[in-house]
Write an enzyme that holds these catalytic residues in place. Structure first.
Site, PDB file in Angstrom:
ATOM      1  N   GLY A   1      19.711 -12.913   5.077  1.00  0.00           N
ATOM      2  CA  GLY A   1      19.142 -12.059   6.287  1.00  0.00           C
ATOM      3  C   GLY A   1      18.354 -12.772   6.983  1.00  0.00           C
ATOM      4  O   GLY A   1      18.282 -12.488   8.141  1.00  0.00           O
TER       5      GLY A   1
ATOM      6  N   GLU B   1      25.979  -9.221   9.339  1.00  0.00           N
ATOM      7  CA  GLU B   1      26.002  -9.942   8.182  1.00  0.00           C
ATOM      8  C   GLU B   1      26.418  -9.174   7.111  1.00  0.00           C
ATOM      9  O   GLU B   1      26.451  -7.855   6.803  1.00  0.00           O
ATOM     10  CB  GLU B   1      24.367  -9.971   7.668  1.00  0.00           C
ATOM     11  CG  GLU B   1      24.068 -10.465   6.230  1.00  0.00           C
ATOM     12  CD  GLU B   1      22.474 -10.375   5.783  1.00  0.00           C
ATOM     13  OE1 GLU B   1      21.821  -9.919   6.670  1.00  0.00           O
ATOM     14  OE2 GLU B   1      22.401 -10.587   4.671  1.00  0.00           O
TER      15      GLU B   1
ATOM     16  N   ASP C   1      14.169 -25.139   2.184  1.00  0.00           N
ATOM     17  CA  ASP C   1      13.114 -24.040   1.743  1.00  0.00           C
ATOM     18  C   ASP C   1      12.078 -24.129   2.586  1.00  0.00           C
ATOM     19  O   ASP C   1      11.743 -25.351   2.939  1.00  0.00           O
ATOM     20  CB  ASP C   1      12.775 -24.431   0.275  1.00  0.00           C
ATOM     21  CG  ASP C   1      13.742 -24.010  -0.706  1.00  0.00           C
ATOM     22  OD1 ASP C   1      14.639 -23.369  -0.579  1.00  0.00           O
ATOM     23  OD2 ASP C   1      13.596 -24.584  -2.139  1.00  0.00           O
TER      24      ASP C   1
ATOM     25  N   CYS D   1       0.641   5.808   3.203  1.00  0.00           N
ATOM     26  CA  CYS D   1       1.374   6.994   2.480  1.00  0.00           C
ATOM     27  C   CYS D   1       0.614   7.428   1.141  1.00  0.00           C
ATOM     28  O   CYS D   1      -0.356   8.459   1.240  1.00  0.00           O
ATOM     29  CB  CYS D   1       2.868   6.444   2.523  1.00  0.00           C
ATOM     30  SG  CYS D   1       3.974   7.941   2.291  1.00  0.00           S
TER      31      CYS D   1
ATOM     32  N   GLN E   1      -2.660   9.515   0.144  1.00  0.00           N
ATOM     33  CA  GLN E   1      -2.606  10.863  -0.738  1.00  0.00           C
ATOM     34  C   GLN E   1      -3.678  10.918  -1.728  1.00  0.00           C
ATOM     35  O   GLN E   1      -4.408  11.528  -2.136  1.00  0.00           O
ATOM     36  CB  GLN E   1      -1.366  11.099  -1.224  1.00  0.00           C
ATOM     37  CG  GLN E   1      -0.132  11.515  -0.003  1.00  0.00           C
ATOM     38  CD  GLN E   1       1.123  11.673  -0.814  1.00  0.00           C
ATOM     39  OE1 GLN E   1       1.587  11.379  -1.799  1.00  0.00           O
ATOM     40  NE2 GLN E   1       2.421  11.730   0.253  1.00  0.00           N
TER      41      GLN E   1
ATOM     42  N   GLU F   1       2.979  16.216  -7.178  1.00  0.00           N
ATOM     43  CA  GLU F   1       4.015  15.413  -7.732  1.00  0.00           C
ATOM     44  C   GLU F   1       3.219  14.684  -9.136  1.00  0.00           C
ATOM     45  O   GLU F   1       4.226  14.387  -9.768  1.00  0.00           O
ATOM     46  CB  GLU F   1       3.881  13.993  -6.715  1.00  0.00           C
ATOM     47  CG  GLU F   1       5.124  13.142  -7.139  1.00  0.00           C
ATOM     48  CD  GLU F   1       5.065  11.728  -5.998  1.00  0.00           C
ATOM     49  OE1 GLU F   1       4.425  11.742  -5.034  1.00  0.00           O
ATOM     50  OE2 GLU F   1       6.133  11.142  -6.246  1.00  0.00           O
TER      51      GLU F   1
ATOM     52  N   HIS G   1       3.873   4.887   7.500  1.00  0.00           N
ATOM     53  CA  HIS G   1       4.342   3.439   7.119  1.00  0.00           C
ATOM     54  C   HIS G   1       4.317   2.534   8.244  1.00  0.00           C
ATOM     55  O   HIS G   1       5.147   2.257   8.690  1.00  0.00           O
ATOM     56  CB  HIS G   1       5.692   3.316   6.214  1.00  0.00           C
ATOM     57  CG  HIS G   1       5.591   4.069   4.954  1.00  0.00           C
ATOM     58  ND1 HIS G   1       4.968   3.298   3.769  1.00  0.00           N
ATOM     59  CD2 HIS G   1       6.157   4.898   4.461  1.00  0.00           C
ATOM     60  CE1 HIS G   1       5.128   4.184   2.705  1.00  0.00           C
ATOM     61  NE2 HIS G   1       5.922   5.139   3.234  1.00  0.00           N
TER      62      HIS G   1
ATOM     63  N   GLU H   1       3.610  -0.229   8.628  1.00  0.00           N
ATOM     64  CA  GLU H   1       4.051  -1.617   8.187  1.00  0.00           C
ATOM     65  C   GLU H   1       5.479  -1.934   8.900  1.00  0.00           C
ATOM     66  O   GLU H   1       6.007  -3.023   9.166  1.00  0.00           O
ATOM     67  CB  GLU H   1       4.038  -2.036   6.851  1.00  0.00           C
ATOM     68  CG  GLU H   1       5.118  -1.206   5.972  1.00  0.00           C
ATOM     69  CD  GLU H   1       4.375   0.151   5.422  1.00  0.00           C
ATOM     70  OE1 GLU H   1       3.420   0.689   6.089  1.00  0.00           O
ATOM     71  OE2 GLU H   1       4.745   0.718   4.251  1.00  0.00           O
TER      72      GLU H   1
HETATM   73  N1  GLN Z   1       5.243   9.900  -3.349  1.00  0.00           N
HETATM   74  C1  GLN Z   1       4.611  10.594  -2.197  1.00  0.00           C
HETATM   75  C2  GLN Z   1       5.653  11.474  -1.464  1.00  0.00           C
HETATM   76  O1  GLN Z   1       6.515  11.391  -1.704  1.00  0.00           O
HETATM   77  C3  GLN Z   1       4.604   9.354  -1.266  1.00  0.00           C
HETATM   78  C4  GLN Z   1       5.688   8.406  -0.783  1.00  0.00           C
HETATM   79  C5  GLN Z   1       5.322   7.109  -0.086  1.00  0.00           C
HETATM   80  O2  GLN Z   1       4.192   6.474  -0.401  1.00  0.00           O
HETATM   81  N2  GLN Z   1       6.221   6.496   0.507  1.00  0.00           N
HETATM   82  O3  GLN Z   1       5.031  12.136  -0.633  1.00  0.00           O
END
Ligand code: GLN
Length: 554
Positions: A33, A156, A254, A400, A404, A424, A530, A532
């Site tokens: 990749g 790929e 490498d 994420c 929470q 959860e 996210h 990132e």
């Molecule tokens: N488990 C949590 C949710 O489903 C957080 C998910 C995550 O961090 N991507 O909301």
């Protein structure tokens, strides 16, 4: 008229697309990749439009239900695809958004053909692997190239040549060449240096090229993955046995810093050779910014210690950070802008559950990230981590699940809501500060786990004057990618805010909390998204940049 114009444009672009199929030989996991993304980069640096397609020969429809410890991170696209992490390399190296259609799996291909057959669209014909499956593969590859109006489409083929399950894709690729599409093949193969011999061996490469030959494919270039550069003697040997010109045999040694690979390829004139092979116009590559970025990662001496407190590290005997690759890359991007070197501590949060004294290792870090995750394992260890960094004023970035659990920690320890939790992890909690939305509940009831998430890019309205708003340059609305089922429970919005938690970004209707921050802390920021996934080498994600800045300032 509009329709005709569109048709003309797509036909023209399809005609001019050059396809580069990247195949793998000998073993998997050799960075195919990264290799393919680097090839894309050196072509893009010449001003060509490049896109990438990843073929995954598994039966899963997408990567959404794959276990992170087994398969690494699930990459989320802007348009809500859950894809193999290789697409992430393409987006990072090429700084483009790649749509989910650019990931082709066997599950999708067979699914589409079978559905078409059920609808009677094959008009009574016998539906067979060849040509109907190969036609569908070709159709998908061409559609991706057309939509991107790409000069070059890198395709790929996942896995290693010789595997039964990917054979059909090699055949489709070969057929495209036969159909008159402009196609070349680049084979990436591994050259071992057995310890007892101390010498680089070429036989496995030769044999993998023979395997390609059995499928009707002759590689145009061979990229030699090995510990070091390949010497002339071995080039000669591979050239003779594999029928590839010596100057089309390219080293891929490498590297500690994978972003260096496009530059290593440029040193060997690979870009020019590919462009020549297609008979395209030669152009000078522009890679100065990229070189600067690589230089910062290689040569920065000032270190910044970043802890990633996660739980997807264990695979057998090994601790692999593969499940957090985008988080790691985003940290690197941010560090490069400040010319500092990241040193990572990968910490399993379950360690803290066994012995809370161990939390003191966090004091040695410049900053702590609590990334995303699913399921109960390690949750209390993460909450303990967040409590520790909040109280000890260590820079913290929550992603994420990280947001929470920051809310859970705050509810428990700053507001005094004992046993507060996400449903959860504790469905019977008296204070469900994180809960599932009613519409998601319906989907889960039907066991449609693959379709029950808030996925892809969503807007957030930022609150002026907050740290998060400043980090996003004062923008009032921004888009980040999501992948989760649970949300901050609207019933607790007021309580959290009245106790000092700042909601620095919310959904346009105000119902969903997207960003939180705390005052009186060097950096305490978390997001339900996210970010990132949108970090790029030359454009680090704003939250990561702010976080690293705070880590450096200490
Ligand atoms: N488990 C949590 C949710 O489903 C957080 C998910 C995550 O961090 N991507 O909301």
């Amino acid at each position: 008229m509009g329709g005709n114009a569109y048709y003309r444009v797509t036909v023209i672009s399809a005609m001019r697309t050059n396809y580069i199929f990247v195949t793998g030989g000998v073993i998997s996991g050799i960075g195919k990749g990264i290799t393919a993304a680097s090839i894309g980069k050196i072509l893009q640096a010449r001003g060509y439009r490049v896109t990438a397609v990843k073929i995954d020969p598994y039966l899963n429809y997408d990567a959404g239900t794959l276990r992170p410890t087994e398969h690494g991170e699930v990459w989320v696209t802007e348009d809500a695809g859950e894809i193999d992490q290789d697409l992430g390399h393409y987006e990072r190296f090429l700084d483009i958004n790649i749509p989910k259609r650019n990931n082709i799996t066997t599950g999708q291909v067979y699914g589409a053909v079978i559905e078409r057959e059920r609808r009677g669209e094959y008009l009574g014909k016998t539906v067979e692997v060849i040509p109907h499956i190969t036609d569908e593969i070709k159709r998908r590859i061409r559609a991706a190239a057309e939509e991107a109006e790409a000069d070059f489409t890198i395709v790929e083929i996942g896995g290693t040549v010789g595997e039964y399950q990917s054979e059909i894709y090699y055949m489709a690729a070969r057929m495209m060449k036969g159909d008159g599409d402009r196609v070349i093949f680049i084979h990436v193969a591994y050259l071992p240096i057995p310890k007892h011999l101390g010498e680089m061996k070429t036989k496995p490469v030769q044999q993998s090229v023979e395997k390609l030959g059995e499928l009707g494919i002759q590689p145009d270039f061979i990229i030699c993955r090995a510990e070091g550069f390949i010497d002339d003697v071995r080039k000669e040997k591979i050239s003779i046995f594999c029928n590839v010109p010596k100057d089309h045999i390219i080293s891929n040694p490498d590297l500690e810093n994978v972003y260096e690979l496009p530059l290593i390829f440029e040193q060997q004139n690979l870009g020019k050779k590919i462009v020549e092979k297609f008979g395209m116009g030669l152009r000078e590559p522009k890679l100065d910014d990229w070189k600067q970025f690589v230089d910062a990662l290689n040569n920065a001496t000032r270190k910044v210690k970043i802890g990633i407190v996660g739980k997807y590290f264990e695979t057998g005997e090994y601790r692999l950070p593969d499940a957090y690759i985008s988080v790691i890359e985003a940290v690197k991007h941010a560090c490069a802008t400040f010319f500092v070197k990241p040193v990572f501590a990968f910490i399993d949060s379950t360690d803290f559950e066994m012995d809370s004294d161990r939390l003191s290792i966090l004091d040695e870090l410049n900053g702590v990230i609590v990334p995303g995750g699913f399921g109960t394992k390690g949750i209390e260890g993460k909450i303990a981590t967040i409590n520790h960094v909040r109280v000890k004023k260590i820079p913290f970035l929550g992603l994420c699940l990280g947001l929470q659990l920051a809310v859970v920690e705050y509810a428990r320890n700053a507001i005094g809501l004992e046993r507060a939790n996400s449903t959860e992890f504790d469905p019977d909690t008296p204070h469900p500060v994180i809960d599932i939305l009613p519409e998601q509940k319906e989907i889960l009831k039907e066991s449609r786990y693959g379709a029950s998430m808030r996925l892809g890019a969503y807007p957030a309205v930022l609150k002026p004057g907050t740290l998060v708003s400043r980090l996003y340059g004062g923008a009032s609305i921004i888009y980040e990618r999501h992948r989760h089922r649970y949300e901050v429970n609207p019933k607790y919005h007021e309580k959290l805010q009245s106790h000092g938690m700042i909601f620095s970004g919310v959904s346009p209707d105000g119902r969903l909390v997207e960003f939180i921050e705390l005052d009186n802390h060097p950096f305490f920021v978390a997001t339900q998204a996210h970010p990132e996934f949108k970090s790029r080498p030359l454009k680090p994600a704003p939250l990561f940049k702010g976080f690293i800045d705070a880590c450096i300032r200490g």
